[in-house]
Write a protein that holds these residues in place. Structure first.
Motif, short mmCIF file in Angstrom:
data_model
loop_
_atom_site.label_atom_id
_atom_site.label_comp_id
_atom_site.label_asym_id
_atom_site.label_seq_id
_atom_site.Cartn_x
_atom_site.Cartn_y
_atom_site.Cartn_z
N PRO A 249 0.82 -1.22 0.00
CA PRO A 249 0.00 0.00 0.00
C PRO A 249 0.85 1.27 0.00
O PRO A 249 0.85 2.05 0.95
CB PRO A 249 -0.82 -0.15 1.28
CG PRO A 249 0.07 -0.93 2.20
CD PRO A 249 0.80 -1.91 1.31
N THR A 250 1.58 1.49 -1.08
CA THR A 250 2.56 2.57 -1.11
C THR A 250 1.94 3.96 -1.11
O THR A 250 2.64 4.94 -0.86
CB THR A 250 3.51 2.43 -2.31
OG1 THR A 250 2.75 2.38 -3.52
CG2 THR A 250 4.34 1.16 -2.18
N GLY A 251 0.67 4.05 -1.37
CA GLY A 251 0.00 5.33 -1.29
C GLY A 251 -0.45 5.71 0.11
O GLY A 251 -0.93 6.82 0.34
N THR B 222 -4.22 -18.78 5.33
CA THR B 222 -4.28 -17.34 5.55
C THR B 222 -5.73 -16.89 5.65
O THR B 222 -6.64 -17.56 5.13
CB THR B 222 -3.61 -16.54 4.40
OG1 THR B 222 -4.37 -16.74 3.21
CG2 THR B 222 -2.17 -16.96 4.20
N ILE B 223 -5.93 -15.79 6.33
CA ILE B 223 -7.17 -15.05 6.28
C ILE B 223 -6.77 -13.72 5.65
O ILE B 223 -5.95 -12.97 6.22
CB ILE B 223 -7.78 -14.84 7.67
CG1 ILE B 223 -8.16 -16.20 8.28
CG2 ILE B 223 -8.99 -13.92 7.58
CD1 ILE B 223 -8.66 -16.12 9.71
N ALA B 224 -7.29 -13.44 4.48
CA ALA B 224 -6.84 -12.29 3.71
C ALA B 224 -7.22 -10.97 4.35
O ALA B 224 -8.27 -10.85 4.99
CB ALA B 224 -7.41 -12.35 2.30
N ARG B 225 -6.34 -9.97 4.19
CA ARG B 225 -6.64 -8.61 4.61
C ARG B 225 -7.60 -8.01 3.60
O ARG B 225 -7.77 -8.52 2.50
CB ARG B 225 -5.35 -7.79 4.70
CG ARG B 225 -4.84 -7.35 3.33
CD ARG B 225 -3.54 -6.61 3.39
NE ARG B 225 -2.37 -7.42 3.59
CZ ARG B 225 -1.83 -8.22 2.68
NH1 ARG B 225 -2.39 -8.36 1.50
NH2 ARG B 225 -0.75 -8.89 2.94
N ARG B 226 -8.18 -6.90 3.99
CA ARG B 226 -9.05 -6.18 3.05
C ARG B 226 -8.15 -5.58 1.96
O ARG B 226 -7.03 -5.15 2.23
CB ARG B 226 -9.83 -5.16 3.87
CG ARG B 226 -9.93 -3.79 3.38
CD ARG B 226 -10.77 -2.97 4.28
NE ARG B 226 -9.90 -2.32 5.26
CZ ARG B 226 -10.26 -1.36 6.05
NH1 ARG B 226 -11.51 -0.97 6.09
NH2 ARG B 226 -9.42 -0.80 6.87
N PRO B 227 -8.61 -5.55 0.73
CA PRO B 227 -7.81 -5.02 -0.38
C PRO B 227 -7.44 -3.54 -0.16
O PRO B 227 -8.18 -2.81 0.46
CB PRO B 227 -8.72 -5.16 -1.60
CG PRO B 227 -9.74 -6.16 -1.20
CD PRO B 227 -9.90 -6.04 0.28
#
Length: 132
Positions: free
Chosen positions: A27-29, A126-131
């Protein structure tokens, strides 16, 4: 000559820049999020070409049993020079031989990790993070 350091601090802008130049998906922004990632890392190794940050390894560990290599990124212009391997060796040296080093690999890196000593594991969940 590339120098790997365990004591040079970086900020979120520098981390975002090396992530972007490495093509790793992060998340570079969101500089606040990146700074939190840096602030809560147990291990941060950086690779430098003079004053230019060209690589980073960031890990979370208990220094006793397990270590999660959450980021391994090398500027695309500097890849295939052994920098990633040196960063991983630095993490391994820091945690010692009694600590397992684990990571989740991007699909494009699946062929890379076995070449630097990782073994493929089929027992991860895994349980994925929110996009982002």
């Amino acid at each position: 000559m590339i120098i790997v350091s365990d004591d040079r601090k970086i900020d979120a802008k520098q981390l975002a820049s090396v992530f972007d130049r490495s093509t790793i998906h992060r998340p570079t922004g969101n500089l606040k999020r990146l700074q939190t990632m840096l602030d809560n890392s147990d291990i941060l190794l950086t690779a430098w070409d003079g004053d230019k940050l060209v690589g980073v390894a960031r890990a979370l560990t208990d220094f006793s049993y397990a270590c999660y290599l959450s980021d391994l990124a090398v500027d695309a212009d500097y890849q295939r020079q052994g920098i990633g391997r040196k960063l991983v060796e630095g993490v391994r040296s820091t945690i010692g031989p009694d600590v397992s080093l684990v990571l989740l690999a991007a699909s494009g890196a699946m062929q890379y990790y076995p070449r630097i000593g990782f073994r493929h594991a089929d027992n991860a969940f895994t349980i994925a993070r929110r996009p982002f």
